[in-house]
Scaffold this motif. Sequence first.
Motif, PDB file in Angstrom:
ATOM      1  N   GLY A   1      -3.715 -11.117   0.917  1.00 18.24           N
ATOM      2  CA  GLY A   1      -4.522 -11.249   2.587  1.00 18.24           C
ATOM      3  C   GLY A   1      -3.612 -12.173   3.659  1.00 18.24           C
ATOM      4  O   GLY A   1      -4.242 -11.635   5.097  1.00 18.24           O
ATOM      5  N   LEU A   2      -3.006 -13.373   3.146  1.00 12.95           N
ATOM      6  CA  LEU A   2      -2.329 -13.156   4.548  1.00 12.95           C
ATOM      7  C   LEU A   2      -1.098 -11.883   5.379  1.00 12.95           C
ATOM      8  O   LEU A   2      -0.907 -11.807   6.575  1.00 12.95           O
ATOM      9  N   THR A   3      -1.122 -11.362   4.507  1.00 19.59           N
ATOM     10  CA  THR A   3       0.350 -10.314   5.331  1.00 19.59           C
ATOM     11  C   THR A   3      -0.990  -9.410   5.855  1.00 19.59           C
ATOM     12  O   THR A   3      -0.885  -8.282   6.833  1.00 19.59           O
ATOM     13  N   VAL A   4      -2.245  -9.075   5.340  1.00 16.00           N
ATOM     14  CA  VAL A   4      -3.255  -8.241   5.567  1.00 16.00           C
ATOM     15  C   VAL A   4      -3.645  -8.866   7.160  1.00 16.00           C
ATOM     16  O   VAL A   4      -3.945  -7.979   7.947  1.00 16.00           O
ATOM     17  N   GLY A   5      -4.297 -10.330   7.243  1.00 24.61           N
ATOM     18  CA  GLY A   5      -4.636 -10.505   8.407  1.00 24.61           C
ATOM     19  C   GLY A   5      -4.330 -10.846   8.806  1.00 24.61           C
ATOM     20  O   GLY A   5      -3.933 -10.842  10.334  1.00 24.61           O
ATOM     21  N   ALA A   6      -2.235 -10.774   8.858  1.00 29.32           N
ATOM     22  CA  ALA A   6      -0.959 -10.324   9.826  1.00 29.32           C
ATOM     23  C   ALA A   6      -1.065  -9.079  10.253  1.00 29.32           C
ATOM     24  O   ALA A   6      -0.314  -9.245  11.270  1.00 29.32           O
ATOM     25  N   GLY A   7      -1.516  -8.006   9.369  1.00 29.53           N
ATOM     26  CA  GLY A   7      -1.848  -6.893  10.256  1.00 29.53           C
ATOM     27  C   GLY A   7      -0.249  -5.831   9.777  1.00 29.53           C
ATOM     28  O   GLY A   7      -0.196  -5.102   9.886  1.00 29.53           O
ATOM     29  N   PHE A   8       0.462  -6.514   8.813  1.00 30.96           N
ATOM     30  CA  PHE A   8       1.213  -5.657   7.926  1.00 30.96           C
ATOM     31  C   PHE A   8       0.731  -4.920   6.489  1.00 30.96           C
ATOM     32  O   PHE A   8       0.658  -5.173   5.606  1.00 30.96           O
ATOM     33  N   TYR A   9      -0.111  -3.520   6.924  1.00 28.06           N
ATOM     34  CA  TYR A   9      -0.975  -3.209   5.726  1.00 28.06           C
ATOM     35  C   TYR A   9      -0.053  -2.293   5.168  1.00 28.06           C
ATOM     36  O   TYR A   9      -0.443  -2.540   3.892  1.00 28.06           O
ATOM     37  N   PHE A  10       1.125  -2.136   5.368  1.00 28.13           N
ATOM     38  CA  PHE A  10       1.942  -1.280   4.405  1.00 28.13           C
ATOM     39  C   PHE A  10       2.549  -2.056   2.983  1.00 28.13           C
ATOM     40  O   PHE A  10       2.588  -2.416   2.529  1.00 28.13           O
ATOM     41  N   GLY A  11       2.784  -3.235   3.541  1.00 25.65           N
ATOM     42  CA  GLY A  11       3.432  -4.146   2.479  1.00 25.65           C
ATOM     43  C   GLY A  11       2.309  -5.049   1.574  1.00 25.65           C
ATOM     44  O   GLY A  11       2.750  -5.447   0.951  1.00 25.65           O
ATOM     45  N   ALA A  12       1.065  -4.596   2.729  1.00 32.12           N
ATOM     46  CA  ALA A  12      -0.402  -5.636   2.011  1.00 32.12           C
ATOM     47  C   ALA A  12      -0.545  -4.537   0.929  1.00 32.12           C
ATOM     48  O   ALA A  12      -0.557  -4.862  -0.221  1.00 32.12           O
ATOM     49  N   ALA A  13      -0.303  -2.910   1.057  1.00 33.20           N
ATOM     50  CA  ALA A  13      -0.877  -1.903   0.072  1.00 33.20           C
ATOM     51  C   ALA A  13       0.725  -2.113  -0.951  1.00 33.20           C
ATOM     52  O   ALA A  13       0.044  -1.816  -2.178  1.00 33.20           O
ATOM     53  N   ILE A  14       1.852  -2.151  -0.635  1.00 33.44           N
ATOM     54  CA  ILE A  14       3.104  -1.153  -1.761  1.00 33.44           C
ATOM     55  C   ILE A  14       2.125  -2.842  -2.455  1.00 33.44           C
ATOM     56  O   ILE A  14       2.979  -2.900  -3.806  1.00 33.44           O
ATOM     57  N   LEU A  15       3.279  -4.387  -2.319  1.00 33.29           N
ATOM     58  CA  LEU A  15       2.607  -5.674  -2.644  1.00 33.29           C
ATOM     59  C   LEU A  15       1.329  -5.494  -3.689  1.00 33.29           C
ATOM     60  O   LEU A  15       1.185  -5.686  -4.763  1.00 33.29           O
ATOM     61  N   THR A  16       0.235  -4.981  -3.344  1.00 34.45           N
ATOM     62  CA  THR A  16      -0.675  -4.493  -4.080  1.00 34.45           C
ATOM     63  C   THR A  16      -0.906  -3.639  -5.279  1.00 34.45           C
ATOM     64  O   THR A  16      -1.086  -3.851  -6.535  1.00 34.45           O
ATOM     65  N   LEU A  17       0.158  -3.014  -4.577  1.00 37.29           N
ATOM     66  CA  LEU A  17       0.075  -1.317  -5.907  1.00 37.29           C
ATOM     67  C   LEU A  17       1.454  -2.571  -7.121  1.00 37.29           C
ATOM     68  O   LEU A  17       1.349  -1.712  -8.077  1.00 37.29           O
ATOM     69  N   LEU A  18       2.335  -2.560  -6.354  1.00 39.00           N
ATOM     70  CA  LEU A  18       3.001  -3.962  -7.831  1.00 39.00           C
ATOM     71  C   LEU A  18       2.487  -4.483  -9.190  1.00 39.00           C
ATOM     72  O   LEU A  18       3.064  -4.832 -10.075  1.00 39.00           O
ATOM     73  N   VAL A  19       1.773  -5.559  -7.789  1.00 37.61           N
ATOM     74  CA  VAL A  19       1.006  -6.840  -8.939  1.00 37.61           C
ATOM     75  C   VAL A  19       0.222  -5.332  -9.562  1.00 37.61           C
ATOM     76  O   VAL A  19       0.105  -5.905 -11.252  1.00 37.61           O
ATOM     77  N   ALA A  20      -0.945  -4.567  -9.322  1.00 38.78           N
ATOM     78  CA  ALA A  20      -1.832  -4.021 -10.380  1.00 38.78           C
ATOM     79  C   ALA A  20      -0.693  -3.251 -11.321  1.00 38.78           C
ATOM     80  O   ALA A  20      -0.834  -3.476 -12.178  1.00 38.78           O
ATOM     81  N   VAL A  21       0.767  -2.799 -10.768  1.00 43.86           N
ATOM     82  CA  VAL A  21       1.233  -1.921 -12.031  1.00 43.86           C
ATOM     83  C   VAL A  21       1.732  -3.546 -13.354  1.00 43.86           C
ATOM     84  O   VAL A  21       1.361  -3.003 -14.159  1.00 43.86           O
ATOM     85  N   SER A  22       2.132  -4.985 -12.407  1.00 45.29           N
ATOM     86  CA  SER A  22       2.395  -5.603 -13.778  1.00 45.29           C
ATOM     87  C   SER A  22       1.311  -6.487 -14.525  1.00 45.29           C
ATOM     88  O   SER A  22       2.033  -6.673 -15.831  1.00 45.29           O
ATOM     89  N   LEU A  23       0.780  -6.229 -13.562  1.00 45.21           N
ATOM     90  CA  LEU A  23      -0.908  -7.160 -14.444  1.00 45.21           C
ATOM     91  C   LEU A  23      -1.527  -6.092 -15.522  1.00 45.21           C
ATOM     92  O   LEU A  23      -1.524  -5.981 -16.584  1.00 45.21           O
TER      93      LEU A  23
END
Length: 240
Positions: free
Chosen positions: A120-142
């Motif tokens: 949420g902090l990453t999206v709010g700051a406008g780092f969309y690519f970083g937020a997408a990559i982070l979400t992808l990695l978390v989803a893969v982990s879970l």
Amino acid sequence: MDLVYNPEVWQISYWEITFRMVLALLLGGLIGLERELGGHFAGFRTHILVCLGSAAIVILSIYGFSEFASEPNVRMDPARLAAQVISGIGFLGAGTIMRTGLTISGLTTAASLWVVAAIGLTVGAGFYFGAAILTLLVAVSLFFFNKMEKRFSRTKKTRHLIIRVSKGSTCLNQVVSHLSHNGIQINKLMMETEDSSGSEGILIIRLHLKLKKTNRYEQIIAELSLIDGMRGLETEGEAI
């Protein structure tokens, strides 16, 4: 060299705010969906709310006080409010951690709440690519690593066992003999006295076991409950 005030840096459109909030909802919901399907306490809605709140706070921190940015005695610190999210989310995560016997659960959910706040902090700051990559990695982990972990845990050859026996009985000797006869090694043994209002004293014995084979473990433990003097038996957080 004097700093030049650029008003465009501190401005954000309604469309951009809406986009960031919706993106936070989607990314947080994706992580929350896995927790919801797994039947965890903090599920779909909780993760969405954490991600939305984190995004809103960082947007507020960066753009909410733009009218004061041009004041000569004001120094803007966009990270100040956002930094409090990281420490504050720990209180919410602590509420998902449960202990039952020797089993502690909820750590992964607590970690997922923490990382969703980071998304949420990453999206709010406008780092969309970083937020997408982070979400992808978390989803893969879970989603995927969770299956690998469960498959590995089924072949894990260590177990924890708690038994309650009457003081003065030979129950402990019989337990040790039975485990040894079935190829189960005791790596650690701890004893304590249970506080009880009854006249009969109870010993609580905690065992850390190492198994050669796991296919008969449940049967072996069930046989222990038949020993004279056994007052209670618990393995991996489940009473027998």
